[in-house]
Motif scaffolding. Structure first.
Motif, PDB file in Angstrom:
ATOM      1  N   GLY A 142     -81.097 -33.342 -23.750  1.00  0.00           N
ATOM      2  CA  GLY A 142     -82.320 -32.615 -23.468  1.00  0.00           C
ATOM      3  C   GLY A 142     -82.003 -31.210 -22.999  1.00  0.00           C
ATOM      4  O   GLY A 142     -81.193 -30.503 -23.581  1.00  0.00           O
ATOM      5  N   MET A 143     -82.601 -30.791 -21.896  1.00  0.00           N
ATOM      6  CA  MET A 143     -82.394 -29.458 -21.367  1.00  0.00           C
ATOM      7  C   MET A 143     -81.249 -29.383 -20.360  1.00  0.00           C
ATOM      8  O   MET A 143     -80.705 -28.304 -20.115  1.00  0.00           O
ATOM      9  N   GLN A 144     -80.911 -30.525 -19.746  1.00  0.00           N
ATOM     10  CA  GLN A 144     -80.009 -30.482 -18.595  1.00  0.00           C
ATOM     11  C   GLN A 144     -79.041 -31.655 -18.570  1.00  0.00           C
ATOM     12  O   GLN A 144     -79.239 -32.666 -19.236  1.00  0.00           O
ATOM     13  N   ALA A 145     -78.018 -31.481 -17.764  1.00  0.00           N
ATOM     14  CA  ALA A 145     -77.139 -32.585 -17.385  1.00  0.00           C
ATOM     15  C   ALA A 145     -77.629 -33.135 -16.054  1.00  0.00           C
ATOM     16  O   ALA A 145     -78.326 -32.449 -15.306  1.00  0.00           O
ATOM     17  N   HIS A 146     -77.276 -34.366 -15.746  1.00  0.00           N
ATOM     18  CA  HIS A 146     -77.612 -34.924 -14.437  1.00  0.00           C
ATOM     19  C   HIS A 146     -76.570 -35.969 -14.064  1.00  0.00           C
ATOM     20  O   HIS A 146     -75.883 -36.523 -14.927  1.00  0.00           O
ATOM     21  N   VAL A 147     -76.451 -36.220 -12.781  1.00  0.00           N
ATOM     22  CA  VAL A 147     -75.488 -37.208 -12.302  1.00  0.00           C
ATOM     23  C   VAL A 147     -76.145 -38.586 -12.370  1.00  0.00           C
ATOM     24  O   VAL A 147     -76.939 -38.946 -11.499  1.00  0.00           O
ATOM     25  N   GLN A 148     -75.822 -39.317 -13.418  1.00  0.00           N
ATOM     26  CA  GLN A 148     -76.360 -40.669 -13.570  1.00  0.00           C
ATOM     27  C   GLN A 148     -75.718 -41.626 -12.579  1.00  0.00           C
ATOM     28  O   GLN A 148     -76.382 -42.504 -12.022  1.00  0.00           O
ATOM     29  N   LEU A 187     -77.595 -22.017 -20.671  1.00  0.00           N
ATOM     30  CA  LEU A 187     -77.699 -22.299 -19.240  1.00  0.00           C
ATOM     31  C   LEU A 187     -79.040 -21.850 -18.671  1.00  0.00           C
ATOM     32  O   LEU A 187     -79.575 -22.494 -17.760  1.00  0.00           O
ATOM     33  N   SER A 188     -79.582 -20.757 -19.193  1.00  0.00           N
ATOM     34  CA  SER A 188     -80.870 -20.277 -18.689  1.00  0.00           C
ATOM     35  C   SER A 188     -81.960 -21.306 -18.945  1.00  0.00           C
ATOM     36  O   SER A 188     -82.866 -21.500 -18.119  1.00  0.00           O
ATOM     37  N   ALA A 189     -81.901 -22.004 -20.084  1.00  0.00           N
ATOM     38  CA  ALA A 189     -82.881 -23.039 -20.380  1.00  0.00           C
ATOM     39  C   ALA A 189     -82.654 -24.252 -19.497  1.00  0.00           C
ATOM     40  O   ALA A 189     -83.604 -24.920 -19.073  1.00  0.00           O
ATOM     41  N   SER A 190     -81.385 -24.566 -19.199  1.00  0.00           N
ATOM     42  CA  SER A 190     -81.102 -25.677 -18.287  1.00  0.00           C
ATOM     43  C   SER A 190     -81.650 -25.393 -16.904  1.00  0.00           C
ATOM     44  O   SER A 190     -82.119 -26.291 -16.201  1.00  0.00           O
ATOM     45  N   ALA A 191     -81.612 -24.123 -16.499  1.00  0.00           N
ATOM     46  CA  ALA A 191     -82.107 -23.740 -15.168  1.00  0.00           C
ATOM     47  C   ALA A 191     -83.616 -23.872 -15.073  1.00  0.00           C
ATOM     48  O   ALA A 191     -84.157 -24.282 -14.038  1.00  0.00           O
ATOM     49  N   THR A 192     -84.327 -23.556 -16.167  1.00  0.00           N
ATOM     50  CA  THR A 192     -85.792 -23.598 -16.139  1.00  0.00           C
ATOM     51  C   THR A 192     -86.355 -24.917 -16.655  1.00  0.00           C
ATOM     52  O   THR A 192     -87.520 -25.234 -16.422  1.00  0.00           O
ATOM     53  N   GLY A 193     -85.529 -25.687 -17.375  1.00  0.00           N
ATOM     54  CA  GLY A 193     -86.001 -26.947 -17.943  1.00  0.00           C
ATOM     55  C   GLY A 193     -86.802 -26.767 -19.208  1.00  0.00           C
ATOM     56  O   GLY A 193     -87.430 -27.701 -19.707  1.00  0.00           O
ATOM     57  N   SER A 194     -86.806 -25.546 -19.772  1.00  0.00           N
ATOM     58  CA  SER A 194     -87.572 -25.275 -20.988  1.00  0.00           C
ATOM     59  C   SER A 194     -86.854 -24.233 -21.824  1.00  0.00           C
ATOM     60  O   SER A 194     -86.309 -23.264 -21.292  1.00  0.00           O
ATOM     61  N   ILE A 195     -86.873 -24.446 -23.125  1.00  0.00           N
ATOM     62  CA  ILE A 195     -86.254 -23.479 -24.021  1.00  0.00           C
ATOM     63  C   ILE A 195     -87.296 -22.577 -24.675  1.00  0.00           C
ATOM     64  O   ILE A 195     -86.964 -21.606 -25.349  1.00  0.00           O
ATOM     65  N   ALA A 196     -88.578 -22.861 -24.451  1.00  0.00           N
ATOM     66  CA  ALA A 196     -89.639 -22.124 -25.134  1.00  0.00           C
ATOM     67  C   ALA A 196     -89.566 -20.625 -24.863  1.00  0.00           C
ATOM     68  O   ALA A 196     -89.708 -19.811 -25.765  1.00  0.00           O
ATOM     69  N   GLU A 197     -89.305 -20.251 -23.605  1.00  0.00           N
ATOM     70  CA  GLU A 197     -89.291 -18.832 -23.265  1.00  0.00           C
ATOM     71  C   GLU A 197     -88.109 -18.105 -23.892  1.00  0.00           C
ATOM     72  O   GLU A 197     -88.107 -16.881 -24.012  1.00  0.00           O
ATOM     73  N   HIS A 198     -87.119 -18.884 -24.330  1.00  0.00           N
ATOM     74  CA  HIS A 198     -85.942 -18.262 -24.938  1.00  0.00           C
ATOM     75  C   HIS A 198     -86.085 -18.165 -26.450  1.00  0.00           C
ATOM     76  O   HIS A 198     -85.295 -17.492 -27.096  1.00  0.00           O
ATOM     77  N   THR A 199     -87.085 -18.828 -27.019  1.00  0.00           N
ATOM     78  CA  THR A 199     -87.287 -18.800 -28.465  1.00  0.00           C
ATOM     79  C   THR A 199     -88.683 -18.312 -28.833  1.00  0.00           C
ATOM     80  O   THR A 199     -89.095 -18.392 -29.981  1.00  0.00           O
ATOM     81  N   GLY A 200     -89.439 -17.858 -27.843  1.00  0.00           N
ATOM     82  CA  GLY A 200     -90.801 -17.430 -28.105  1.00  0.00           C
ATOM     83  C   GLY A 200     -91.747 -18.585 -28.315  1.00  0.00           C
ATOM     84  O   GLY A 200     -92.901 -18.415 -28.698  1.00  0.00           O
ATOM     85  N   GLY A 201     -91.266 -19.801 -28.055  1.00  0.00           N
ATOM     86  CA  GLY A 201     -92.107 -20.983 -28.200  1.00  0.00           C
ATOM     87  C   GLY A 201     -92.227 -21.488 -29.620  1.00  0.00           C
ATOM     88  O   GLY A 201     -92.795 -22.539 -29.865  1.00  0.00           O
ATOM     89  N   GLY A 245     -80.526 -39.069 -26.107  1.00  0.00           N
ATOM     90  CA  GLY A 245     -81.671 -38.169 -26.191  1.00  0.00           C
ATOM     91  C   GLY A 245     -81.412 -37.099 -27.232  1.00  0.00           C
ATOM     92  O   GLY A 245     -80.644 -37.301 -28.166  1.00  0.00           O
ATOM     93  N   SER A 246     -82.023 -35.932 -27.064  1.00  0.00           N
ATOM     94  CA  SER A 246     -81.827 -34.821 -27.995  1.00  0.00           C
ATOM     95  C   SER A 246     -81.450 -33.581 -27.207  1.00  0.00           C
ATOM     96  O   SER A 246     -81.673 -33.511 -25.998  1.00  0.00           O
ATOM     97  N   GLY A 247     -80.893 -32.595 -27.906  1.00  0.00           N
ATOM     98  CA  GLY A 247     -80.439 -31.389 -27.226  1.00  0.00           C
ATOM     99  C   GLY A 247     -79.052 -31.596 -26.648  1.00  0.00           C
ATOM    100  O   GLY A 247     -78.702 -32.700 -26.218  1.00  0.00           O
ATOM    101  N   SER A 248     -78.241 -30.546 -26.631  1.00  0.00           N
ATOM    102  CA  SER A 248     -76.864 -30.667 -26.141  1.00  0.00           C
ATOM    103  C   SER A 248     -76.522 -29.524 -25.183  1.00  0.00           C
ATOM    104  O   SER A 248     -75.943 -28.511 -25.586  1.00  0.00           O
ATOM    105  N   PRO A 249     -76.865 -29.675 -23.900  1.00  0.00           N
ATOM    106  CA  PRO A 249     -76.551 -28.637 -22.905  1.00  0.00           C
ATOM    107  C   PRO A 249     -75.110 -28.763 -22.401  1.00  0.00           C
ATOM    108  O   PRO A 249     -74.862 -29.094 -21.243  1.00  0.00           O
TER     109      PRO A 249
END
Length: 248
Positions: free
Chosen positions: A40-46, A108-122, A66-70
């Protein structure tokens, strides 16, 4: 562990089996294992660093693809977890095993915000040139974080890049090799990794880390045998002399 593709189900099963196998070994009583999936958007400590088989089994049962590879965020979180384990005094060394096919498509900027839309114009990237520029940016981020792991070598952190890409000569494998080099670590190409193979990779990495730490100085005799004690992504930590058992 990269949990972002259809092949990640196999990687997840292998990581789960390897972690439980390592913790079950009687000579690994001081070992702690941590699992950090990235998707997805982020990594997490499972699974936070633990020596508890029961806790590891419960937490890893919930791990799903899931999808996406941060990738950059996954390496960043692994570095932080390893550094905290050592700086807190609960581990003397840590081995970071990063299982990935070398793909990175979340900055990393998308991982920080949890969204990639702002980086691709949506609406996705507006041109091939933009997409290529972002890919190069993400490659730079991945290698930048890898260099941070290199700096942690002085604290006792070593890294192994486990490349699960099926095509060894692919662009993805090239990035995986570059990551290993930037980390100052080692590289293993294991396209269909099994739990037993991962246990073997972890054992070799740990032995290398221990031998490196115990390298003979001037006039000293080399060690004939160094016992394996003790893995982030798998993070494999050799603890201090105290017994730090996780919750049962």
């Amino acid at each position: 562990v990269d949990s972002s593709s259809s092949a990640s189900a196999r990687r997840i099963a292998a990581v789960r089996g390897a972690a439980l196998s390592i913790l079950a070994q009687p000579y690994h009583k001081r070992t702690r294992v941590s699992i950090i999936p990235f998707k997805g958007m982020q990594a997490h400590v499972q699974l936070p660093p633990t020596s508890s088989i029961a806790l590891a089994s419960r937490r890893l049962d919930r791990l799903a693809p899931g999808s996406g590879s941060p990738l950059a965020h996954g390496l960043q979180l692994a570095a932080r977890t390893a550094r905290e384990a050592i700086s807190s005094g609960t581990a003397r060394r840590a081995v970071v095993l990063c299982l990935s096919d070398g793909r990175a498509n979340i900055p990393l900027s998308a991982s920080a915000t949890g969204s990639i839309a702002e980086h691709t114009g949506g609406h996705g990237y507006d041109s091939w040139e933009t997409a290529a520029r972002v890919r190069e940016q993400m490659r730079g981020e991945v290698l930048g974080v890898a260099s941070e792991l290199n700096h942690l070598r002085t604290l006792g952190v070593s890294t192994v890049m486990v490349d699960t890409e099926s095509r060894f000569a692919s662009v993805q494998s090239a990035l995986a090799q570059q990551v290993a080099q930037a980390c100052g670590g080692s590289y293993e190409h294991v396209p269909a990794a099994t739990d037993s193979q991962l246990v073997g990779v972890a054992a070799r990495a740990t032995r290398a880390a221990l031998l490196g730490a115990a390298a003979p100085r001037g006039g000293e005799e080399p060690l004939a045998h160094v016992p394996l004690r003790n893995i982030v992504a798998g993070m494999h930590c050799e603890e201090d002399g105290e017994n730090h058992n996780g919750p049962q």
